[in-house]
Design a protein around this motif. Structure first.
Motif, short mmCIF file in Angstrom:
data_model
loop_
_atom_site.label_atom_id
_atom_site.label_comp_id
_atom_site.label_asym_id
_atom_site.label_seq_id
_atom_site.Cartn_x
_atom_site.Cartn_y
_atom_site.Cartn_z
N LEU A 1 0.88 -1.37 0.08
CA LEU A 1 0.09 0.04 -0.01
C LEU A 1 0.99 1.25 -0.04
O LEU A 1 0.52 2.15 -0.49
CB LEU A 1 -0.98 -0.05 1.39
N GLU A 2 1.94 1.02 0.64
CA GLU A 2 3.04 2.29 0.52
C GLU A 2 3.51 2.46 -0.86
O GLU A 2 3.75 3.38 -1.44
CB GLU A 2 4.11 2.08 1.55
N LEU A 3 3.87 1.29 -1.41
CA LEU A 3 4.42 1.19 -2.86
C LEU A 3 3.47 1.57 -3.71
O LEU A 3 3.79 2.39 -4.81
CB LEU A 3 4.90 -0.47 -3.22
N PHE A 4 2.19 1.33 -3.74
CA PHE A 4 1.21 1.57 -4.66
C PHE A 4 -0.01 2.48 -3.89
O PHE A 4 -1.10 1.76 -3.50
CB PHE A 4 0.37 0.58 -5.29
N PRO A 5 0.05 3.81 -3.53
CA PRO A 5 -0.68 4.48 -2.80
C PRO A 5 -2.19 4.51 -3.61
O PRO A 5 -3.28 4.41 -2.74
CB PRO A 5 -0.28 5.95 -2.84
N LEU A 6 -2.13 4.23 -4.83
CA LEU A 6 -3.43 4.20 -5.58
C LEU A 6 -4.31 3.24 -4.97
O LEU A 6 -5.75 3.33 -4.96
CB LEU A 6 -3.11 3.90 -7.14
N LEU A 7 -3.88 2.04 -4.48
CA LEU A 7 -4.61 0.99 -4.03
C LEU A 7 -5.32 1.33 -2.70
O LEU A 7 -6.52 0.79 -2.69
CB LEU A 7 -3.51 -0.17 -3.79
N THR A 8 -5.07 2.30 -1.94
CA THR A 8 -5.48 2.67 -0.88
C THR A 8 -6.67 3.62 -1.28
O THR A 8 -7.83 3.74 -0.96
CB THR A 8 -4.65 3.37 0.24
N GLU A 9 -6.24 4.31 -2.37
CA GLU A 9 -7.30 5.32 -2.73
C GLU A 9 -8.69 4.76 -3.34
O GLU A 9 -9.70 5.21 -3.49
CB GLU A 9 -6.72 6.35 -3.71
N ARG A 10 -8.32 3.73 -3.97
CA ARG A 10 -9.42 2.96 -4.68
C ARG A 10 -9.78 1.76 -4.14
O ARG A 10 -10.42 0.87 -4.87
CB ARG A 10 -8.78 2.54 -6.13
N ARG A 11 -9.78 1.18 -2.78
CA ARG A 11 -9.76 0.17 -2.06
C ARG A 11 -11.08 -0.51 -2.05
O ARG A 11 -11.46 -1.60 -2.19
CB ARG A 11 -9.53 0.16 -0.64
N THR A 12 -12.28 0.58 -2.37
CA THR A 12 -13.66 -0.03 -2.54
C THR A 12 -14.13 -0.23 -4.03
O THR A 12 -15.21 -0.50 -3.98
CB THR A 12 -14.55 0.98 -1.76
N GLN A 13 -13.09 0.11 -4.83
CA GLN A 13 -13.35 0.06 -6.37
C GLN A 13 -13.47 -1.14 -6.94
O GLN A 13 -12.30 -1.97 -6.48
CB GLN A 13 -12.69 1.27 -7.13
N LEU A 14 -14.35 -1.53 -7.60
CA LEU A 14 -14.28 -2.97 -8.34
C LEU A 14 -12.97 -2.95 -9.22
O LEU A 14 -12.61 -2.03 -9.98
CB LEU A 14 -15.29 -3.17 -9.21
N ALA A 15 -12.24 -4.11 -9.20
CA ALA A 15 -10.94 -3.93 -9.81
C ALA A 15 -11.11 -3.98 -11.30
O ALA A 15 -10.41 -3.42 -11.94
CB ALA A 15 -10.21 -5.27 -9.54
N GLY A 16 -12.40 -4.33 -11.90
CA GLY A 16 -12.53 -4.32 -13.36
C GLY A 16 -12.82 -2.86 -13.86
O GLY A 16 -12.67 -2.74 -15.02
N SER A 17 -13.09 -2.03 -12.99
CA SER A 17 -13.24 -0.78 -13.43
C SER A 17 -11.90 0.01 -13.42
O SER A 17 -12.01 1.29 -13.84
CB SER A 17 -14.09 0.14 -12.39
N LEU A 18 -10.97 -0.32 -12.88
CA LEU A 18 -9.53 0.28 -13.20
C LEU A 18 -8.94 0.31 -14.68
O LEU A 18 -9.21 -0.33 -15.30
CB LEU A 18 -8.40 -0.48 -12.14
N SER A 19 -8.15 1.35 -14.74
CA SER A 19 -7.34 1.09 -16.21
C SER A 19 -6.28 0.24 -15.99
O SER A 19 -6.08 -0.73 -14.96
CB SER A 19 -6.46 2.66 -16.10
N GLY A 20 -5.89 0.02 -17.25
CA GLY A 20 -4.69 -1.00 -17.50
C GLY A 20 -3.30 -0.72 -16.29
O GLY A 20 -3.25 -1.81 -15.79
N GLY A 21 -2.88 0.20 -16.37
CA GLY A 21 -1.83 0.55 -15.49
C GLY A 21 -2.14 0.20 -14.03
O GLY A 21 -1.64 -0.26 -13.25
N GLN A 22 -3.42 0.73 -13.50
CA GLN A 22 -3.65 0.53 -12.19
C GLN A 22 -4.16 -0.97 -11.90
O GLN A 22 -3.61 -1.44 -10.74
CB GLN A 22 -5.09 1.20 -12.01
N LYS A 23 -4.60 -1.63 -12.81
CA LYS A 23 -4.79 -3.09 -12.71
C LYS A 23 -3.38 -3.77 -12.62
O LYS A 23 -3.00 -4.68 -11.84
CB LYS A 23 -5.46 -3.87 -13.87
N GLN A 24 -2.37 -3.31 -13.45
CA GLN A 24 -0.94 -3.90 -13.23
C GLN A 24 -0.57 -3.58 -11.83
O GLN A 24 0.34 -4.29 -11.43
CB GLN A 24 0.01 -3.04 -14.47
N GLN A 25 -0.60 -2.44 -11.27
CA GLN A 25 -0.27 -2.08 -9.77
C GLN A 25 -0.84 -3.41 -8.70
O GLN A 25 -0.34 -3.76 -7.91
CB GLN A 25 -0.62 -0.74 -9.39
#
Length: 230
Positions: free
Chosen positions: A112-136
């Motif tokens: 979560l420190e490495l990829f802060p985005l994952l905390t910001e998007r923690r309640t978001q469905l993974a399928g709605s993430l962008s390609g780079g966000q899914k990679q993280q």
């Protein structure tokens, strides 16, 4: 820790990997390089039981295997991030991370420190993430699950350069702190030559190069025929 002994594998009746032998030791960070279509992805898929072994054997932790079950590899602490990002799209980011965590293992990297985005998007469905966000998210899952071995296909795919470097630094830390083995597939040699211990090159389903990074840095022309399409 891991050996391919004269392995041939592929899809249906088509052999992609031809009589290939290689090894990855415990606590080693290895990059697999080569042009598109030479068998890099097939090699990783063979290791995790997605492609069948036509000949030869894979040795995992001293046990010789002529067929592999992906769930058994996962239970043994081997994680694999495929090039399709390997996330559960119908689950939230947080649920994806919870599923990847092992109750007795805490990696030396805080994902979560490495990829802060994952905390910001923690309640978001993974399928709605962008390609780079899914990679993280996929890389974070691989780090949480890979207690012994982490394999990542197309590691920098969709990542901004600063995030790609931070990811490689984190993997380097896992290798050094936990003696985890890491095997990555990457298109460019830039990141591997900065962070990895060894580079393995493939051409037409076979190993054409297997050198320590230090040796390649002294003779970078070794990579020319491997990566440049003429």
């Amino acid at each position: 820790m891991l050996k391919f002994e004269d392995v041939s594998s592929g899809y249906h009746d088509t052999r992609i990997i031809q009589n290939l032998s290689l090894s990855v030791e415990s606590g080693e960070f290895v990059a697999l390089l080569g042009r598109n279509g030479v068998g890099k992805t097939t090699l990783l898929r063979t290791l995790f039981g997605i492609c069948p072994i036509f000949g030869g054997a894979v040795v995992v932790d001293g046990t010789t295997l002529r067929s592999i079950r992906s769930e058994k590899m996962a239970r043994a602490g081997y994680s694999f991030l495929p090039d399709d990002r390997g996330v559960f799209e119908e689950l939230t980011v947080e649920e994806n991370l919870v599923l990847a965590r092992h109750k007795t293992y805490k990696p030396a990297v805080d994902v979560l420190e490495l990829f802060p985005l994952l905390t910001e998007r923690r309640t978001q469905l993974a399928g709605s993430l962008s390609g780079g966000q899914k990679q993280q998210l996929g890389i974070a899952r691989a780090m949480l699950a890979g207690r012994k071995f982490i394999a990542i296909d197309e590691i920098s795919q969709g990542l901004q350069p600063n995030i790609a470097h931070a990811t490689m630094q984190a993997l380097r830390h896992l290798v050094d702190e936990h003696q985890i083995s890491v095997l990555i597939v990457e298109q460019s040699p830039t990141l591997p030559l900065e962070y990895c211990d060894r580079v393995i090159g493939m051409v037409k389903g076979r190993i054409s190069l297997d050198q320590p990074v230090a040796a390649i840095q002294q003779e970078p022309d070794q990579l020319t025929d491997l990566l440049i399409v003429t």
